[in-house]
Enzyme design. Structure first.
Site, PDB file in Angstrom:
ATOM      1  N   SER A 238      33.684 -15.860  43.963  1.00 32.73           N
ATOM      2  CA  SER A 238      32.604 -15.453  43.072  1.00 32.73           C
ATOM      3  C   SER A 238      31.282 -15.917  43.658  1.00 32.73           C
ATOM      4  CB  SER A 238      32.797 -16.096  41.695  1.00 32.73           C
ATOM      5  OG  SER A 238      31.630 -15.980  40.891  1.00 32.73           O
TER       6      SER A 238
ATOM      7  N   TYR B 246      34.377 -23.314  36.467  1.00 27.56           N
ATOM      8  CA  TYR B 246      34.571 -22.008  37.095  1.00 27.56           C
ATOM      9  C   TYR B 246      34.043 -22.019  38.534  1.00 27.56           C
ATOM     10  CZ  TYR B 246      34.277 -16.927  37.754  1.00 27.56           C
ATOM     11  OH  TYR B 246      34.413 -15.636  38.221  1.00 27.56           O
TER      12      TYR B 246
END
Length: 235
Positions: A126, A139
Site C-alpha cells: 500500500s 495497517y
C-alpha cells in the site's frame, strides 16, 4: 491477450475488491484461477489466511484440483483507523495477523510449488508503506512488512527462477475503502497526502491490471520492486 494460457493462479481476498478484479483479469487472460477468501460462498475455497492450518489445507486442496501453481497473488487484507494512543493491542495484532502473517503463510505454503514452475508472487502492499497515512499505524506497519518481506523473497529465490513483486495501491474504490471511517476528532486535511491527484478514486480493475502485468512474462525481468497505483498521490 492470453498471457496466462496454461497457467494456474491463486488469488486471496478474491470475493471482492482488488482480489475479485485480479481473479477476473487473470481468468480473462487464460489462467485457471483458484480463488480464496474468508467469506462463505465468495470464492472457490474458504480460508482464513491468518490460520496456519487452514492455509496449509487450502493450498493442498488447490494443488489437488489444479496440479500446479504458477502465480500467487496475495490480496487479502483488513483496514481500520485509530488514534495511535488509543489503538488496542488486540486490534494491532489482528491487522498484522491478517495482512502480514497471512501473506507470509500463503507465500511459505506455495513457494515449493512455485519453484517447480519457476513461477512468481505478487503481494499487495500500500502507499501507506511509502508515505504518511495518519491513524493507520498498524495497517502501515503491516504493509511495510509485506514490502520488506517481498524484497527478501525476491533476492532469496532469484537464482532459482522465482520472482516476487508488490503493487502499492492508493485510494481505490473497494468495499474495504468504503468501510473506512476517521476516528473521532480526526482531521480530514491530514489525509490530503494520501489522495490521488485526480478524482474520483480508481476502480479495483486498475490495481488488478498492475498485478496482472507483474505476474506476466511481460515483467519477466522485474523482481523485488513495488509499483505504485495511486493516481500520483505520492508523486
Amino acid at each position: 491477450m492470453n498471457r496466462f494460457e496454461g497457467r494456474v493462479a491463486l488469488v486471496t481476498g478474491a470475493a471482492s475488491g482488488i482480489g475479485k478484479a485480479t481473479a477476473a483479469r487473470l481468468a480473462e487472460e487464460g489462467a485457471k484461477v483458484a480463488t480464496i477468501d474468508i467469506t462463505e460462498g465468495g470464492a472457490d475455497f474458504r480460508c482464513d489466511v491468518s490460520d496456519e492450518a487452514e492455509v496449509a489445507r487450502t493450498v493442498s486442496e488447490v494443488l489437488a484440483r489444479f496440479e500446479r501453481l504458477d502465480v500467487v497473488c496475495n490480496v487479502a487484507g483488513i483496514l481500520r483507523a485509530d488514534h495511535t494512543h488509543e489503538l488496542s493491542l488486540d486490534n494491532w495484532n489482528r491487522i498484522l495477523r491478517v495482512n502480514l502473517t497471512g501473506t507470509f503463510l500463503v507465500c511459505r505454503a506455495t513457494l515449493p510449488h512455485l519453484l517447480k514452475t519457476k513461477g512468481n508472487i505478487v503481494n499487495t502492499s500500500s502507499t501507506a508503506a511509502l508515505g504518511s497515512h495518519p491513524w493507520m499505524a498498524a495497517y502501515a506497519a503491516s504493509k511495510g512488512g509485506i514490502l520488506s518481506m517481498t524484497r527478501s523473497i525476491a533476492v532469496e529465490y532469484a537464482k532459482q527462477g522465482l520472482r516476487a513483486n508488490c503493487v502499492c495501491p492508493g485510494g481505490v474504490a473497494t468495499p474495504l475503502h468504503a468501510q473506512f471511517r476517521l476516528p473521532k476528532g480526526g482531521d480530514p486535511e491530514l489525509l490530503r497526502g494520501a489522495m490521488p491527484l485526480t478524482m474520483p478514486y480508481a476502480g479495483p480493475e486498475h490495481a488488478a491490471s498492475v498485478i496482472a502485468f507483474l505476474a506476466s512474462d511481460d515483467a519477466r525481468y522485474i523482481n523485488g520492486v513495488e509499483i505504485r497505483a495511486d493516481g500520483g498521490a505520492l508523486s
